[in-house]
Design a protein around this motif. Structure first.
Motif, mmCIF file in Angstrom:
data_model
loop_
_atom_site.group_PDB
_atom_site.id
_atom_site.type_symbol
_atom_site.label_atom_id
_atom_site.label_comp_id
_atom_site.label_asym_id
_atom_site.label_seq_id
_atom_site.Cartn_x
_atom_site.Cartn_y
_atom_site.Cartn_z
ATOM 1 N N ARG A 193 -5.232 1.184 -7.462
ATOM 2 C CA ARG A 193 -3.960 0.602 -7.019
ATOM 3 C C ARG A 193 -4.098 -0.913 -7.046
ATOM 4 O O ARG A 193 -4.739 -1.506 -6.189
ATOM 5 C CB ARG A 193 -3.591 1.118 -5.642
ATOM 6 N N HIS B 171 1.165 12.826 -6.929
ATOM 7 C CA HIS B 171 0.702 11.988 -5.822
ATOM 8 C C HIS B 171 1.527 10.690 -5.740
ATOM 9 O O HIS B 171 1.030 9.625 -5.401
ATOM 10 C CB HIS B 171 -0.784 11.668 -6.002
ATOM 11 N N LEU C 40 -9.908 7.979 -5.855
ATOM 12 C CA LEU C 40 -8.624 7.330 -5.661
ATOM 13 C C LEU C 40 -8.227 6.568 -6.920
ATOM 14 O O LEU C 40 -9.073 5.979 -7.575
ATOM 15 C CB LEU C 40 -8.775 6.342 -4.491
ATOM 16 N N TYR D 121 -8.803 17.363 2.332
ATOM 17 C CA TYR D 121 -9.557 16.748 1.225
ATOM 18 C C TYR D 121 -10.936 17.376 1.231
ATOM 19 O O TYR D 121 -11.501 17.665 2.287
ATOM 20 C CB TYR D 121 -9.673 15.234 1.397
ATOM 21 N N LEU E 94 -6.984 12.570 6.628
ATOM 22 C CA LEU E 94 -7.218 11.173 6.984
ATOM 23 C C LEU E 94 -6.216 10.642 8.002
ATOM 24 O O LEU E 94 -5.909 9.458 8.018
ATOM 25 C CB LEU E 94 -7.211 10.311 5.715
ATOM 26 N N ALA F 146 -1.920 9.640 4.704
ATOM 27 C CA ALA F 146 -3.060 9.173 5.498
ATOM 28 C C ALA F 146 -2.679 7.986 6.388
ATOM 29 O O ALA F 146 -1.714 7.269 6.113
ATOM 30 C CB ALA F 146 -4.186 8.759 4.547
ATOM 31 N N TYR G 82 0.841 -1.204 0.000
ATOM 32 C CA TYR G 82 0.000 0.000 0.000
ATOM 33 C C TYR G 82 0.877 1.255 0.000
ATOM 34 O O TYR G 82 0.609 2.216 -0.732
ATOM 35 C CB TYR G 82 -0.966 -0.007 1.201
ATOM 36 N N VAL H 3 -13.611 6.191 0.787
ATOM 37 C CA VAL H 3 -13.305 7.456 0.115
ATOM 38 C C VAL H 3 -14.524 7.943 -0.660
ATOM 39 O O VAL H 3 -14.905 9.113 -0.590
ATOM 40 C CB VAL H 3 -12.079 7.282 -0.810
ATOM 41 N N ARG I 32 0.292 7.516 -7.580
ATOM 42 C CA ARG I 32 -0.808 6.760 -6.984
ATOM 43 C C ARG I 32 -2.150 7.141 -7.583
ATOM 44 O O ARG I 32 -3.173 6.538 -7.258
ATOM 45 C CB ARG I 32 -0.829 6.984 -5.469
ATOM 46 N N LEU J 181 -10.706 0.858 1.280
ATOM 47 C CA LEU J 181 -10.309 2.253 1.239
ATOM 48 C C LEU J 181 -11.111 3.008 0.190
ATOM 49 O O LEU J 181 -11.599 4.108 0.415
ATOM 50 C CB LEU J 181 -8.819 2.303 0.882
HETATM 51 O O1 LIG Z 1 -3.272 6.638 -0.471
HETATM 52 C C1 LIG Z 1 -3.242 7.803 -0.858
HETATM 53 O O2 LIG Z 1 -2.382 8.211 -1.647
HETATM 54 C C2 LIG Z 1 -4.252 8.740 -0.413
HETATM 55 O O3 LIG Z 1 -4.146 9.880 -0.716
HETATM 56 C C3 LIG Z 1 -5.405 8.270 0.350
HETATM 57 C C4 LIG Z 1 -6.668 8.742 -0.003
HETATM 58 C C5 LIG Z 1 -7.772 8.240 0.662
HETATM 59 C C6 LIG Z 1 -7.636 7.306 1.679
HETATM 60 C C7 LIG Z 1 -6.376 6.876 2.045
HETATM 61 C C8 LIG Z 1 -5.261 7.361 1.384
#
Ligand SMILES: O=C(O)C(=O)c1ccccc1
Ligand SMILES: Cc1cc2nc3c(=O)[nH]c(=O)nc-3n(C[C@H](O)[C@H](O)[C@H](O)COP(=O)(O)O)c2cc1C
Length: 357
Positions: free
Chosen positions: A171, A256, A168, A136, A116, A87, A32, A205, A259, A201
């Motif tokens: 990933r 970012h 998001l 955010y 977060l 986060a 992660y 989000v 990501r 996640l």
């Molecule tokens: O993982 C990340 O990059 C991030 O920005 C994020 C966004 C939402 C929840 C957890 C992490």
């Protein structure tokens, strides 16, 4: 890895910490941190673009004393770098954000507290030095207003609005690992301990974030908070110009960490275009791919005023909590001092004048 290599004394680069952290936390948690979206093309490009650059050093400049002091987004800093907003840091160490904030303070650099955060703002800031609050854009305007008011009360230096997420990025490591938040790790500024943990996640989000964010919303933030407003996640020079027009006090040039949009350009590539677009005075922070003190110098030479340190801090956190983060920051500082003295740059102002190919 040999036994000896796991000793903290033998961890002498960020890459050493990246490798050592594999053994310190679960594979899904490590993935992660380390992974990115899609085929991770941008993740790889972020580091290779630094490796491909070359510094053109100056000589005979009397570098017996080097001064790395500067200011970052209104905060005093001993070095031209700060901790990026990240986060849910209790995923990687029980002390989470408190450990990171402590290490930043110990190393005389600012840290960024994420919306977060897995530990409430009030509990983190009492352990740290100067800090920024990363926002955010949430569906719950009342909660946002509360967090902004809290940031002001606790002496935050700037609000950093992240605009390259949500939604998001996909990933794929997290998908393949079926990555879920453990019950005891949750965004503590947003939900309380007994709230039902969201499934993944991405689901949480989607429930919490408002994807309707647009330029006009900056006005709402300015109305609810008097702190300098910094926009994080811009890559296009026209967006940088728009940020200035809408009253932004600074920009974090960032993809970012690869990501979000895979195959997005790297921050280092677009940095000179962004500097040209905004002029010499607007503060620019770069992140995504900084892995050494030399990278910090390269970013300054290409137009940044400072950089954010992302994953390297989390690898340090995973290995040894606050001490691990502190060691990583120490490595970056030592490498920066070394690169500055060997390239004939005594100050941050001189570093910005350095030529790179
Ligand atoms: O993982 C990340 O990059 C991030 O920005 C994020 C966004 C939402 C929840 C957890 C992490
Ligand atoms: C685990 C993790 C969580 C992150 N969480 C956030 C976040 O909550 N808000 C945000 O603006 N950026 C977040 N980021 C992005 C970082 O702020 C930064 O842009 C990125 O890590 C830079 O890339 P690098 O770590 O490869 O140098 C996160 C990054 C990682 C690795």
């Amino acid at each position: 890895m040999r036994e000896r290599d796991m000793q903290p004394d033998h961890l002498v680069t960020v890459a050493d910490f990246q490798e050592a952290s594999r053994h310190a936390i679960s594979e899904p948690a490590w993935d992660y941190i380390t992974g990115g979206s899609g085929d991770e093309i941008t993740v790889r490009a972020n580091t290779s673009v630094f490796e491909e650059r070359r510094i053109l050093p100056r000589m005979l400049r009397e570098t017996s004393s080097i001064d790395t002091r500067t200011t970052i987004l209104g905060a005093e800093s001993g070095k031209p770098f700060a901790i990026a907003p990240m986060a849910l840091q209790r995923l990687f160490h029980p002390e989470g954000e408190i450990a990171t904030a402590r290490a930043a303070a110990r190393n005389d650099i600012p840290f960024s507290l994420a919306t977060l955060s897995s530990i409430e703002m009030a509990k983190v800031v009492e352990h740290g030095g100067q800090f920024f609050f990363q926002l955010y854009w949430l569906r719950d305007r009342g909660l946002m207003a509360e967090m902004l008011a809290g940031a002001e009360t606790f002496g935050c230096r700037a609000v950093i609005l992240t605009v390259d997420a949500p939604p998001l990025g996909h990933r794929l490591r997290d998908v393949r690992n079926g990555f879920r938040l453990p019950d005891d790790v949750y965004p503590a500024n947003i939900v309380s301990e007994d709230d039902e943990a969201a499934e993944s996640l991405r689901d949480s989000v989607d429930l919490t974030f408002d994807t309707s964010l647009n330029w006009d919303d900056l006005e709402w933030i300015k109305e609810h908070c008097s702190l300098p407003l910094v926009i994080k996640g811009l890559l296009h020079p026209d967006d940088a110009r728009a940020a200035v027009e809408h009253g932004a006090d600074g920009i974090v040039v960032s993809n970012h960490g690869g990501r979000q949009l895979d195959q997005a350009v790297t921050s280092l590539e677009v940095l000179p275009l962004i500097r040209e677009a905004v002029g010499p005075d607007l503060e620019l922070v770069l992140d995504s791919g900084v892995r050494s003190g030399r990278d910090v110098l390269l970013a300054l030479a290409r137009g940044a005023d400072s950089v954010f340190i992302g994953r390297p801090a989390l690898w340090g956190l995973a290995v040894a909590g606050a001490d691990g983060v502190s060691q990583v920051l120490g490595i970056l500082e030592a490498e920066l001092l070394d690169a500055m003295s060997l390239s004939g740059t005594r100050t941050i102002a001189e570093a910005k004048e350095l030529a790179v190919w």
